[in-house]
Design an enzyme around this catalytic site. Sequence first.
Site, PDB file in Angstrom:
ATOM      1  N   PHE A 171      67.322  14.663  73.042  1.00 23.69           N
ATOM      2  CA  PHE A 171      67.078  15.903  73.801  1.00 23.69           C
ATOM      3  C   PHE A 171      66.302  15.648  75.080  1.00 23.69           C
ATOM      4  O   PHE A 171      66.389  16.414  76.027  1.00 23.69           O
ATOM      5  CB  PHE A 171      66.241  16.868  72.940  1.00 23.69           C
ATOM      6  CG  PHE A 171      66.961  17.472  71.783  1.00 23.69           C
ATOM      7  CD1 PHE A 171      66.551  17.225  70.481  1.00 23.69           C
ATOM      8  CD2 PHE A 171      68.049  18.316  71.982  1.00 23.69           C
ATOM      9  CE1 PHE A 171      67.193  17.805  69.396  1.00 23.69           C
ATOM     10  CE2 PHE A 171      68.706  18.911  70.904  1.00 23.69           C
ATOM     11  CZ  PHE A 171      68.273  18.649  69.614  1.00 23.69           C
TER      12      PHE A 171
ATOM     13  N   THR B 140      76.477  14.257  71.272  1.00 22.75           N
ATOM     14  CA  THR B 140      75.173  14.738  71.759  1.00 22.75           C
ATOM     15  C   THR B 140      74.352  15.210  70.568  1.00 22.75           C
ATOM     16  O   THR B 140      74.881  15.418  69.484  1.00 22.75           O
ATOM     17  CB  THR B 140      75.353  15.956  72.680  1.00 22.75           C
ATOM     18  OG1 THR B 140      75.801  17.073  71.885  1.00 22.75           O
ATOM     19  CG2 THR B 140      76.333  15.674  73.792  1.00 22.75           C
ATOM     20  N   ASP B 141      73.079  15.427  70.814  1.00 20.08           N
ATOM     21  CA  ASP B 141      72.326  16.170  69.825  1.00 20.08           C
ATOM     22  C   ASP B 141      72.703  17.645  70.003  1.00 20.08           C
ATOM     23  O   ASP B 141      73.397  18.031  70.950  1.00 20.08           O
ATOM     24  CB  ASP B 141      70.808  15.911  69.966  1.00 20.08           C
ATOM     25  CG  ASP B 141      70.081  16.169  68.658  1.00 20.08           C
ATOM     26  OD1 ASP B 141      69.007  15.604  68.448  1.00 20.08           O
ATOM     27  OD2 ASP B 141      70.605  16.944  67.835  1.00 20.08           O
ATOM     28  N   TYR B 142      72.202  18.445  69.144  1.00 19.50           N
ATOM     29  CA  TYR B 142      72.601  19.836  68.957  1.00 19.50           C
ATOM     30  C   TYR B 142      72.421  20.675  70.239  1.00 19.50           C
ATOM     31  O   TYR B 142      71.297  20.844  70.697  1.00 19.50           O
ATOM     32  CB  TYR B 142      71.705  20.404  67.854  1.00 19.50           C
ATOM     33  CG  TYR B 142      72.175  21.622  67.131  1.00 19.50           C
ATOM     34  CD1 TYR B 142      72.099  22.863  67.717  1.00 19.50           C
ATOM     35  CD2 TYR B 142      72.669  21.542  65.841  1.00 19.50           C
ATOM     36  CE1 TYR B 142      72.500  24.001  67.037  1.00 19.50           C
ATOM     37  CE2 TYR B 142      73.078  22.677  65.148  1.00 19.50           C
ATOM     38  CZ  TYR B 142      72.982  23.903  65.752  1.00 19.50           C
ATOM     39  OH  TYR B 142      73.381  25.025  65.074  1.00 19.50           O
TER      40      TYR B 142
ATOM     41  N   ALA C  76      72.770  19.863  73.221  1.00 18.26           N
ATOM     42  CA  ALA C  76      72.019  19.156  74.269  1.00 18.26           C
ATOM     43  C   ALA C  76      72.709  19.238  75.622  1.00 18.26           C
ATOM     44  O   ALA C  76      72.040  19.152  76.666  1.00 18.26           O
ATOM     45  CB  ALA C  76      71.819  17.691  73.875  1.00 18.26           C
TER      46      ALA C  76
END
Length: 746
Positions: free
Chosen positions: A256, A287-289, A291
């Site tokens: 993030f 990606t992260d959540y 992001a």
Amino acid sequence: MKYTKTALLLLAFSLTAYAQKGKNAKKTQTREEFVTELMGKMTIDEKISQLVQFTADGTVTGPKAGVNYIDEIKKGNVGSILNATGVKYTRELQKMNLDNSRLKIPLLFGYDVIHGYKTIFPISLGEAATWDTDAVALSARVAAEETAASGVHWTFAPMVDITRDPRWGRVSEGSGEDTYLGVQLAIARVKGFQGTNLNDLNTILACTKHFAAYGAAEAGRDYNTVDMSERVLRETYLPPFQATVDAGVATFMTSFNEIAGVPATANKFLLRDVLKGEWGFDGFVVTDYTAINELIPHGVAKDSVHAGELALKAGVDMDMVGAVYLKFLKKSLQEGNVTEAQINDACRRILNAKYDLGLFEDPYRYSDDKREKQTIYKKEYLDAALHVANESMVLLKNENSVLPLNKNQKVAFVGPLVSDEWNIIGSWAATGDRYGYATSVEEGIMEVANKKNVSFDKGVEILKDDRSMIAKAVESARNADVIVAVMGEFENMTGEAASRSSIDLPGIQKEFLAELKKLNKPIVLVLLNGRPLTLEWENENMDAILEAWYPGTRGGAAIAQTLYGINNPSGKLPMTFPRNVGQVPIYYNHKNTGRPYLGPTDPEQKYKSRYTDVDNSPLYPFGYGLSYTTFDYSNLKLSSNQINFNNTLKISVEVSNTGNYDGEEVVQLYIKDKVGTVTRPVKELKGFKKVALKKGEKKTVEFEISSNDLRFYNIDMDFVAEPGDFEVFVGGSSATETKDKFVLVR
Ligand code: GLC
């Protein structure tokens, strides 16, 4: 039961047995041929849908993203789903997808299996405290078996973020402060999850996260800014990531945070230049959540369209939950802001992973109800979890050998976590069962102690200022020979979005200990927590302190077996415990500075790098941990006092068990580079070996290092070793002073 090599071999056997089923599948085309042919048939919309991941209705792991994932699956818009678990649910979604996929491209199911899927092992920081790569690999292997049997193809693990700040809640998910230890454990986890062949039915894709340097968030505040030199980034934070690429990890996840002004999810240097370029990573990056969406509040994207373009160009292949690629990538392509080649590359990487898992041959090969039932909670898995939990226990203090307890003693067990079945398996515990399944400390004690001699009272809550139960708990302690207080944090006080500005024992737990102290009886403090805590008062006033982390499904049994000496604790700290939070960041491999403070004996007490109100030393240093026995180090020997760039240095030391219990010792090797073209840490871990020693036994432990082990990024940012003087330290903690020296010459 000590987890013997035999047991490990048995487990290995069960893998091979299952693996055969996967290997028998015939492949008519190579992956390259198959995927090329498939992509030749795909429309641009179908290619973009492979880059799209949405969350199902299982575990909630981030903010709601306002998309109906079922509708999107039915429209053929989804390549992957996270947070759907279990054969039934995943098979249902897979069928829904295939019924609406023109080319029958299977969904990829991902989930956070961090320290177990159903059978929960100690949290990752607790696993790191084992300093046992076999134990950590075993944990990942068991997790993979249960995960794969439950219809899930991919775990978002290992988390390999190095961190030196215990205010950050996610220290619980990683391997602590040291790069070398982090590298070894990252490799063990990838191999545990992925096995030797992703086509095997009991292997899953691993995912190295969070790329990169997420653990260096300023002030330990989650998602906060990260800024560091490229030298520190490459020397301290990147090696565990690179090690997983070399170990064959299938996927990566972006972090993030920004690094020096560029968010990781839009960071071309990180993703294309380093990961896919320098390191040759051929898997895919998720990606992260949400992001990608967060590039807008980061301030580098003016809107979602721009955010999607930045991410794809930087090297992001899959958009987790954000729906940016789905909604805007085609428009960006039509406007010439991204290329079809970029979309094709991302799509190919994702299809490759699905091919490797055998999902094109049979999209339901992970969806076998019978196998799921036979696999979950196997006895050997629960025994493995108990074994690893025992290995994770760190004995921080044991005044007058108050531990181990004996069954004839009257013991008052007190504290908010003494009968707890919820927090004991920690955060990120996947589908692990808590109430009614996890073994609490009380249940563990009842497995080993004399029931007539033990009592259990909560005394206080973890956070509430409720003193109503203290009197009763003190009363039951009054008649005891020993008091054992089981205290700590709620499991959700560490993990994601759980930074704390104070890292004291929360609530009125310390007040309760002070009340117990008035009884003038030995007090043992057992800690269930996900981060280093500040324990100066406890260290002063408790007779023994056992750091148990969150030890998992069989955690209460491991704590009980340790307290009663069935298990002799052998864990070592993977992170420094500060005296107070003002010392943070504090870590063992710090720089010396130009005015190093030598402590109370320093002839110059003022003009030194120090605090006026607390010593520089930590309460407990990295690598520290006691045993019920004692170990003596002697005869440190070097094969030479000079090596060059073509030979190696052999280092040996004799370790003796000089106490009254069989035990295990983690023998640690540290190196100090005395002079460099840039400043160097006061010491760095370069090797460790966990050795079992029966009481009275002596063993010679050997290490071998070469100039490659001495490399760092020099003044010109070349990764090289430099000739000069070095010191070697060997011992059972980073504070060891057992040393010798050698010279590296050209
Ligand atoms: C979370 C976490 C990440 C996890 C992902 C999916 O926000 O940061 O570690 O893998 O979302 O649950």
